[in-house]
Motif scaffolding. Structure first.
Motif, PDB file in Angstrom:
ATOM      1  N   LEU A 121      17.897  30.178 -17.712  1.00 58.77           N
ATOM      2  CA  LEU A 121      18.665  30.886 -18.434  1.00 58.77           C
ATOM      3  C   LEU A 121      18.701  32.413 -18.031  1.00 58.77           C
ATOM      4  O   LEU A 121      19.698  33.168 -18.390  1.00 58.77           O
ATOM      5  N   LEU A 122      17.650  33.087 -18.072  1.00 58.89           N
ATOM      6  CA  LEU A 122      17.529  34.366 -17.771  1.00 58.89           C
ATOM      7  C   LEU A 122      17.987  34.691 -16.295  1.00 58.89           C
ATOM      8  O   LEU A 122      18.484  35.975 -16.009  1.00 58.89           O
ATOM      9  N   GLY A 123      17.661  33.924 -15.398  1.00 57.57           N
ATOM     10  CA  GLY A 123      17.774  34.521 -13.950  1.00 57.57           C
ATOM     11  C   GLY A 123      18.269  33.588 -13.157  1.00 57.57           C
ATOM     12  O   GLY A 123      18.419  33.828 -11.692  1.00 57.57           O
ATOM     13  N   GLY A 124      18.679  32.370 -13.501  1.00 53.36           N
ATOM     14  CA  GLY A 124      19.468  31.419 -12.679  1.00 53.36           C
ATOM     15  C   GLY A 124      18.468  30.421 -11.910  1.00 53.36           C
ATOM     16  O   GLY A 124      17.296  30.307 -12.390  1.00 53.36           O
ATOM     17  N   TRP A 125      18.928  29.491 -10.867  1.00 51.80           N
ATOM     18  CA  TRP A 125      18.297  28.314 -10.367  1.00 51.80           C
ATOM     19  C   TRP A 125      17.036  29.205  -9.756  1.00 51.80           C
ATOM     20  O   TRP A 125      16.117  28.309  -9.749  1.00 51.80           O
ATOM     21  N   ALA A 126      17.040  30.130  -9.015  1.00 46.61           N
ATOM     22  CA  ALA A 126      15.994  30.794  -8.120  1.00 46.61           C
ATOM     23  C   ALA A 126      14.864  31.063  -9.220  1.00 46.61           C
ATOM     24  O   ALA A 126      13.751  30.730  -8.770  1.00 46.61           O
ATOM     25  N   ALA A 127      15.409  31.666 -10.194  1.00 44.04           N
ATOM     26  CA  ALA A 127      14.278  32.071 -11.106  1.00 44.04           C
ATOM     27  C   ALA A 127      13.496  30.622 -11.716  1.00 44.04           C
ATOM     28  O   ALA A 127      12.261  30.706 -12.101  1.00 44.04           O
ATOM     29  N   MET A 128      14.313  29.886 -12.006  1.00 42.51           N
ATOM     30  CA  MET A 128      13.877  28.505 -12.378  1.00 42.51           C
ATOM     31  C   MET A 128      12.775  27.697 -11.331  1.00 42.51           C
ATOM     32  O   MET A 128      11.767  27.376 -11.890  1.00 42.51           O
ATOM     33  N   LEU A 129      13.188  27.845 -10.406  1.00 45.32           N
ATOM     34  CA  LEU A 129      12.220  26.981  -9.092  1.00 45.32           C
ATOM     35  C   LEU A 129      11.219  27.768  -9.106  1.00 45.32           C
ATOM     36  O   LEU A 129      10.041  27.454  -9.011  1.00 45.32           O
ATOM     37  N   SER A 130      11.326  29.146  -9.290  1.00 50.06           N
ATOM     38  CA  SER A 130      10.201  30.074  -8.889  1.00 50.06           C
ATOM     39  C   SER A 130       9.009  30.120  -9.994  1.00 50.06           C
ATOM     40  O   SER A 130       7.913  29.877  -9.758  1.00 50.06           O
ATOM     41  N   ALA A 131       9.649  29.726 -11.320  1.00 48.01           N
ATOM     42  CA  ALA A 131       8.565  29.695 -12.672  1.00 48.01           C
ATOM     43  C   ALA A 131       8.055  28.231 -12.432  1.00 48.01           C
ATOM     44  O   ALA A 131       6.822  28.216 -12.774  1.00 48.01           O
ATOM     45  N   VAL A 132       9.113  27.196 -12.190  1.00 47.71           N
ATOM     46  CA  VAL A 132       8.269  26.035 -11.928  1.00 47.71           C
ATOM     47  C   VAL A 132       7.065  25.911 -10.720  1.00 47.71           C
ATOM     48  O   VAL A 132       5.948  25.329 -11.126  1.00 47.71           O
ATOM     49  N   PHE A 133       7.522  26.359  -9.787  1.00 48.95           N
ATOM     50  CA  PHE A 133       6.414  26.511  -8.734  1.00 48.95           C
ATOM     51  C   PHE A 133       5.236  27.111  -8.855  1.00 48.95           C
ATOM     52  O   PHE A 133       3.893  26.886  -8.851  1.00 48.95           O
ATOM     53  N   GLY A 134       5.478  28.189  -9.851  1.00 48.04           N
ATOM     54  CA  GLY A 134       4.342  29.102 -10.056  1.00 48.04           C
ATOM     55  C   GLY A 134       3.407  28.409 -11.116  1.00 48.04           C
ATOM     56  O   GLY A 134       2.365  28.339 -11.061  1.00 48.04           O
ATOM     57  N   GLY A 135       4.239  27.596 -12.194  1.00 43.64           N
ATOM     58  CA  GLY A 135       3.230  26.689 -13.054  1.00 43.64           C
ATOM     59  C   GLY A 135       2.487  25.535 -12.425  1.00 43.64           C
ATOM     60  O   GLY A 135       1.495  25.181 -12.727  1.00 43.64           O
ATOM     61  N   LEU A 136       3.497  25.035 -11.322  1.00 40.79           N
ATOM     62  CA  LEU A 136       2.814  23.957 -10.533  1.00 40.79           C
ATOM     63  C   LEU A 136       1.531  24.453  -9.711  1.00 40.79           C
ATOM     64  O   LEU A 136       0.803  23.574  -9.625  1.00 40.79           O
ATOM     65  N   CYS A 137       1.641  25.657  -9.507  1.00 42.39           N
ATOM     66  CA  CYS A 137       0.261  26.261  -8.731  1.00 42.39           C
ATOM     67  C   CYS A 137      -1.029  26.084  -9.664  1.00 42.39           C
ATOM     68  O   CYS A 137      -1.935  26.217  -9.103  1.00 42.39           O
ATOM     69  N   CYS A 138      -0.700  26.047 -11.027  1.00 45.21           N
ATOM     70  CA  CYS A 138      -1.690  26.072 -11.838  1.00 45.21           C
ATOM     71  C   CYS A 138      -2.038  24.703 -12.248  1.00 45.21           C
ATOM     72  O   CYS A 138      -3.032  24.366 -12.412  1.00 45.21           O
ATOM     73  N   VAL A 139      -0.986  23.725 -12.285  1.00 45.97           N
ATOM     74  CA  VAL A 139      -1.108  22.502 -12.968  1.00 45.97           C
ATOM     75  C   VAL A 139      -1.734  21.654 -11.997  1.00 45.97           C
ATOM     76  O   VAL A 139      -2.768  20.917 -12.167  1.00 45.97           O
ATOM     77  N   LEU A 140      -1.248  21.623 -10.921  1.00 47.95           N
ATOM     78  CA  LEU A 140      -1.839  20.667  -9.701  1.00 47.95           C
ATOM     79  C   LEU A 140      -3.294  20.766  -9.605  1.00 47.95           C
ATOM     80  O   LEU A 140      -4.177  19.878  -9.385  1.00 47.95           O
ATOM     81  N   PRO A 141      -3.708  22.124  -9.030  1.00 50.85           N
ATOM     82  CA  PRO A 141      -5.130  22.293  -8.945  1.00 50.85           C
ATOM     83  C   PRO A 141      -6.142  21.652 -10.281  1.00 50.85           C
ATOM     84  O   PRO A 141      -7.127  20.877 -10.140  1.00 50.85           O
ATOM     85  N   ASN A 142      -5.687  21.923 -11.504  1.00 47.69           N
ATOM     86  CA  ASN A 142      -6.224  21.449 -12.693  1.00 47.69           C
ATOM     87  C   ASN A 142      -6.277  19.996 -12.865  1.00 47.69           C
ATOM     88  O   ASN A 142      -7.330  19.437 -13.192  1.00 47.69           O
ATOM     89  N   ALA A 143      -5.173  19.293 -12.412  1.00 42.87           N
ATOM     90  CA  ALA A 143      -5.111  18.037 -12.445  1.00 42.87           C
ATOM     91  C   ALA A 143      -5.939  17.255 -11.556  1.00 42.87           C
ATOM     92  O   ALA A 143      -6.669  16.304 -12.023  1.00 42.87           O
ATOM     93  N   VAL A 144      -6.155  17.919 -10.162  1.00 43.42           N
ATOM     94  CA  VAL A 144      -7.257  17.235  -9.381  1.00 43.42           C
ATOM     95  C   VAL A 144      -8.558  17.476  -9.858  1.00 43.42           C
ATOM     96  O   VAL A 144      -9.452  16.553  -9.592  1.00 43.42           O
ATOM     97  N   PHE A 145      -9.037  18.740 -10.317  1.00 46.32           N
ATOM     98  CA  PHE A 145     -10.089  18.926 -10.973  1.00 46.32           C
ATOM     99  C   PHE A 145     -10.340  18.061 -12.160  1.00 46.32           C
ATOM    100  O   PHE A 145     -11.669  17.520 -12.421  1.00 46.32           O
ATOM    101  N   ALA A 146      -9.608  17.962 -13.078  1.00 44.82           N
ATOM    102  CA  ALA A 146      -9.827  16.937 -14.123  1.00 44.82           C
ATOM    103  C   ALA A 146      -9.903  15.480 -13.684  1.00 44.82           C
ATOM    104  O   ALA A 146     -10.846  14.872 -14.099  1.00 44.82           O
ATOM    105  N   LEU A 147      -9.121  14.800 -12.894  1.00 46.80           N
ATOM    106  CA  LEU A 147      -9.614  13.822 -12.196  1.00 46.80           C
ATOM    107  C   LEU A 147     -10.872  13.329 -11.627  1.00 46.80           C
ATOM    108  O   LEU A 147     -11.495  12.477 -11.859  1.00 46.80           O
TER     109      LEU A 147
END
Length: 112
Positions: A21-47
Motif C-alpha cells: 500500500l505504501l510503496g508498491g509491488w517492489a516494496a511488498m516483495l522486499s518486505a516479504v523477503f525480509g520477513g522470510l529471512c527471519c521466518v525460514l531459519p526459525n522454522a528450521v531451528f524449531a523443527l
C-alpha cells in the motif's frame, strides 16, 4: 514453537500488504523477503529442536547451540542472497519486514 513461526509468517504477510500500500509491488516483495529471512531459519531451528526432543536423551545444550549458530548463519546467507539477487530491492521495506517478523513474539507475550 510452531505458534511463533506461524505468527511470524502471518505478520510477514501483513507487513508485505502494508508495504504494498505504501510503496508498491517492489516494496511488498522486499518486505516479504525480509520477513522470510527471519521466518525460514526459525522454522528450521524449531523443527530440529523438536526432533532433538524426541530422542531418548532429549535435547542436549550442544545441539541447541549448534543449531542456533546454523540459524544465524542461514539468516545472514538469506539476507545476502536477497541483496544480491533481487534487483528492485527496497532496503527500508526489507529491513522493516525483517524487524516486524523478528519482534512478532511480543504479540504472544502480551496475549495472556
Amino acid at each position: 514453537m510452531l505458534r511463533l513461526v506461524s505468527l511470524q509468517l502471518m505478520v510477514t504477510v501483513a507487513a508485505g500488504l502494508i508495504a504494498a500500500l505504501l510503496g508498491g509491488w517492489a516494496a511488498m516483495l522486499s518486505a516479504v523477503f525480509g520477513g522470510l529471512c527471519c521466518v525460514l531459519p526459525n522454522a528450521v531451528f524449531a523443527l530440529r529442536l523438536f526432533a532433538n526432543t524426541k530422542k531418548p536423551g532429549g535435547a542436549d545444550p550442544i545441539s541447541f547451540f549448534i543449531w542456533e549458530f546454523i540459524k544465524i548463519a542461514l539468516t545472514v546467507a538469506l539476507i545476502a542472497a536477497t541483496f544480491s539477487l533481487y534487483r528492485d530491492l527496497n532496503v527500508f521495506a526489507m529491513i522493516g519486514g525483517f524487524i516486524v517478523a523478528l519482534k512478532s513474539y511480543i504479540f504472544l507475550i502480551f496475549r495472556h
